[in-house]
Design a protein around this motif. Structure first.
Motif, short mmCIF file in Angstrom:
data_model
loop_
_atom_site.label_atom_id
_atom_site.label_comp_id
_atom_site.label_asym_id
_atom_site.label_seq_id
_atom_site.Cartn_x
_atom_site.Cartn_y
_atom_site.Cartn_z
N SER A 146 0.83 -1.21 0.00
CA SER A 146 0.00 0.00 0.00
C SER A 146 0.86 1.25 0.00
O SER A 146 0.52 2.25 -0.63
CB SER A 146 -0.95 0.00 1.19
N TRP A 147 2.01 1.22 0.68
CA TRP A 147 2.91 2.37 0.69
C TRP A 147 3.47 2.61 -0.71
O TRP A 147 3.58 3.76 -1.16
CB TRP A 147 4.05 2.13 1.68
N SER A 148 3.82 1.55 -1.43
CA SER A 148 4.37 1.73 -2.77
C SER A 148 3.30 2.23 -3.74
O SER A 148 3.59 3.04 -4.62
CB SER A 148 4.98 0.43 -3.29
N VAL A 149 2.05 1.76 -3.58
CA VAL A 149 0.96 2.26 -4.43
C VAL A 149 0.72 3.74 -4.16
O VAL A 149 0.58 4.53 -5.10
CB VAL A 149 -0.33 1.42 -4.20
N LEU A 150 0.66 4.12 -2.90
CA LEU A 150 0.46 5.53 -2.57
C LEU A 150 1.62 6.39 -3.03
O LEU A 150 1.43 7.53 -3.47
CB LEU A 150 0.23 5.69 -1.07
N SER A 151 2.83 5.88 -2.95
CA SER A 151 4.00 6.63 -3.42
C SER A 151 3.96 6.79 -4.93
O SER A 151 4.39 7.81 -5.46
CB SER A 151 5.29 5.92 -3.01
N ALA A 152 3.44 5.78 -5.63
CA ALA A 152 3.34 5.88 -7.09
C ALA A 152 2.34 6.96 -7.49
O ALA A 152 2.57 7.70 -8.44
CB ALA A 152 2.93 4.53 -7.67
N PHE A 153 1.24 7.07 -6.76
CA PHE A 153 0.27 8.13 -7.05
C PHE A 153 0.85 9.51 -6.76
O PHE A 153 0.51 10.49 -7.41
CB PHE A 153 -1.01 7.94 -6.27
N GLU A 154 1.71 9.58 -5.76
CA GLU A 154 2.30 10.86 -5.40
C GLU A 154 3.28 11.35 -6.46
O GLU A 154 3.41 12.55 -6.69
CB GLU A 154 3.03 10.72 -4.06
#
Length: 54
Positions: A41-49
């Motif tokens: 979930s952290w990597s997905v959120l970082s990708a959106f950022e």
């Protein structure tokens, strides 16, 4: 931390693992799955950022 306290904690963890292996395996699996879900979930959120909007 005192070395005797550390040794006592280590010994109790070993004895706990020997006498209740299924509990230790279950807790290890829960911790591993929670860690993987958090990292995913952290990597997905970082990708959106990092997405640039024009």
């Amino acid at each position: 931390m005192d070395i005797t306290l550390l040794a006592l904690l280590l010994l109790s963890m070993i004895l706990f693992g020997m006498h209740m292996p299924y509990v230790v395996l279950t807790l290890s699996a829960i911790i591993a799955l929670a860690t993987m879900a958090t990292r995913l979930s952290w990597s997905v959120l970082s990708a959106f950022e990092s997405i640039e909007v024009d």
